[in-house]
Design a protein around this motif. Structure first.
Motif, short mmCIF file in Angstrom:
data_model
loop_
_atom_site.label_atom_id
_atom_site.label_comp_id
_atom_site.label_asym_id
_atom_site.label_seq_id
_atom_site.Cartn_x
_atom_site.Cartn_y
_atom_site.Cartn_z
N TYR A 1 0.85 -1.36 0.18
CA TYR A 1 -0.25 -0.20 0.06
C TYR A 1 0.67 1.32 0.25
N HIS A 2 2.10 1.39 0.78
CA HIS A 2 3.05 2.46 0.91
C HIS A 2 3.67 2.51 -0.77
N MET A 3 4.28 1.49 -0.47
CA MET A 3 4.24 1.48 -2.26
C MET A 3 4.00 2.49 -3.07
N TRP A 4 2.49 2.33 -3.28
CA TRP A 4 1.21 2.24 -3.98
C TRP A 4 1.73 3.81 -3.60
N LEU A 5 1.28 4.47 -2.93
CA LEU A 5 1.03 5.85 -2.25
C LEU A 5 2.37 6.86 -2.68
N LEU A 6 3.50 6.08 -2.99
CA LEU A 6 4.60 6.54 -2.84
C LEU A 6 5.08 6.44 -5.04
N ILE A 7 4.39 6.05 -5.84
CA ILE A 7 4.74 5.51 -7.16
C ILE A 7 3.37 6.48 -7.05
N GLN A 8 1.62 6.56 -6.76
CA GLN A 8 1.40 7.92 -7.01
C GLN A 8 2.05 8.80 -6.43
N ALA A 9 1.98 9.41 -5.82
CA ALA A 9 3.33 10.58 -5.23
C ALA A 9 4.70 11.01 -6.01
N GLY A 10 4.87 10.05 -6.84
CA GLY A 10 5.92 10.53 -8.02
C GLY A 10 6.89 10.62 -7.14
N LEU A 11 7.13 9.64 -6.03
CA LEU A 11 7.93 10.04 -5.36
C LEU A 11 9.21 8.62 -5.37
N LEU A 12 8.37 7.67 -6.23
CA LEU A 12 8.95 5.81 -6.28
C LEU A 12 8.51 5.53 -7.83
N GLY B 1 7.36 2.04 -9.93
CA GLY B 1 7.33 0.79 -9.21
C GLY B 1 6.76 0.49 -10.23
N GLN B 2 5.82 -1.27 -9.81
CA GLN B 2 4.48 -1.52 -10.67
C GLN B 2 3.96 -1.47 -9.72
N CYS B 3 2.26 -1.90 -9.80
CA CYS B 3 1.32 -3.06 -8.67
C CYS B 3 0.30 -3.36 -9.77
N ASN B 4 -0.06 -4.96 -8.79
CA ASN B 4 -0.54 -5.65 -9.88
C ASN B 4 -1.83 -5.22 -9.90
N ALA B 5 -2.40 -4.10 -10.12
CA ALA B 5 -4.03 -3.55 -9.79
C ALA B 5 -4.06 -1.87 -10.17
N ASP B 6 -4.62 -0.64 -10.19
CA ASP B 6 -4.35 -0.04 -10.58
C ASP B 6 -4.56 0.76 -8.25
N ALA C 1 12.97 2.32 -8.14
CA ALA C 1 14.26 3.26 -8.27
C ALA C 1 13.32 4.66 -7.81
N LEU C 2 14.12 5.48 -6.74
CA LEU C 2 13.54 7.02 -6.16
C LEU C 2 13.92 8.09 -7.77
N THR C 3 12.27 8.33 -7.51
CA THR C 3 12.50 9.53 -8.60
C THR C 3 13.40 10.56 -8.34
N TRP C 4 14.08 11.39 -8.68
CA TRP C 4 14.38 12.98 -8.67
C TRP C 4 13.60 13.43 -7.22
N ALA C 5 11.98 14.11 -6.92
CA ALA C 5 11.70 14.04 -6.03
C ALA C 5 11.63 13.04 -5.20
N GLY C 6 11.23 12.30 -5.03
CA GLY C 6 11.89 10.81 -3.83
C GLY C 6 13.61 10.66 -3.27
N HIS C 7 14.18 11.36 -3.79
CA HIS C 7 15.91 11.26 -3.64
C HIS C 7 15.89 13.12 -2.40
N GLU C 8 14.42 14.67 -3.76
CA GLU C 8 14.29 15.32 -2.96
C GLU C 8 13.78 15.53 -1.21
N PHE C 9 12.33 14.74 -1.28
CA PHE C 9 11.66 14.03 0.02
C PHE C 9 13.00 13.80 1.06
N LEU C 10 13.75 12.67 0.80
CA LEU C 10 14.14 11.65 1.55
C LEU C 10 15.95 12.47 2.02
N ALA C 11 15.99 13.61 0.95
CA ALA C 11 17.05 14.20 1.91
C ALA C 11 16.52 14.95 2.40
N ALA C 12 14.87 15.93 2.47
CA ALA C 12 14.97 16.48 3.49
C ALA C 12 14.49 16.30 5.03
#
Length: 117
Positions: free
Chosen positions: A40-51, A53-58, A70-81
């Motif tokens: 669920y949290h990976m899905w949230l991170l993908i939806q937020a554009g931070l990660l 990845g893929q899910c087996n359903a929408d 992998a982290l996206t640019w936004a994911g790296h920025e968020f994690l840095a903070a």
């Protein structure tokens, strides 16, 4: 399911540390958390554009499974903070003293303030 910020930080931190873009991060790589919570949290991170990845359903449902890559640019920025426990503690304290719920936008704004930006 409730959003767990500690799990979000953990997912981002571990995936960033791996550095192997051929790896797929499934819930079993986080045995300290329930598998459905990790997906669920990976899905949230993908939806937020931070990660990426893929899910087996929408959307989450029975048998729902996600994996991160992998982290996206936004994911790296968020994690840095929020990576450092000290900064993360300051961010949570700042939001709590202002009675602001933890949200992505609120955390980013508080991180900028806590880090002097």
């Amino acid at each position: 399911m409730k959003r767990e910020w500690e799990l979000i930080r953990l997912i981002l931190t571990r995936i960033e540390a791996e550095g192997d873009l051929s790896s797929r991060w499934f819930a079993d790589r986080f045995p300290e958390w329930p598998a459905d919570a990790v997906s669920y949290h990976m899905w949230l991170l993908i939806q937020a554009g931070l990660l990426t990845g893929q899910c087996n359903a929408d959307a989450p449902s029975a048998g729902f499974v996600c994996h991160g890559v992998a982290l996206t640019w936004a994911g790296h920025e968020f994690l840095a903070a929020v990576r450092s426990d000290t900064a993360w503690g300051r961010i949570k304290a700042r939001l709590a003293e202002r009675s602001v719920d933890l949200s992505l936008d609120a955390i980013i704004a508080a991180a900028r303030f806590a880090l002097g930006g």
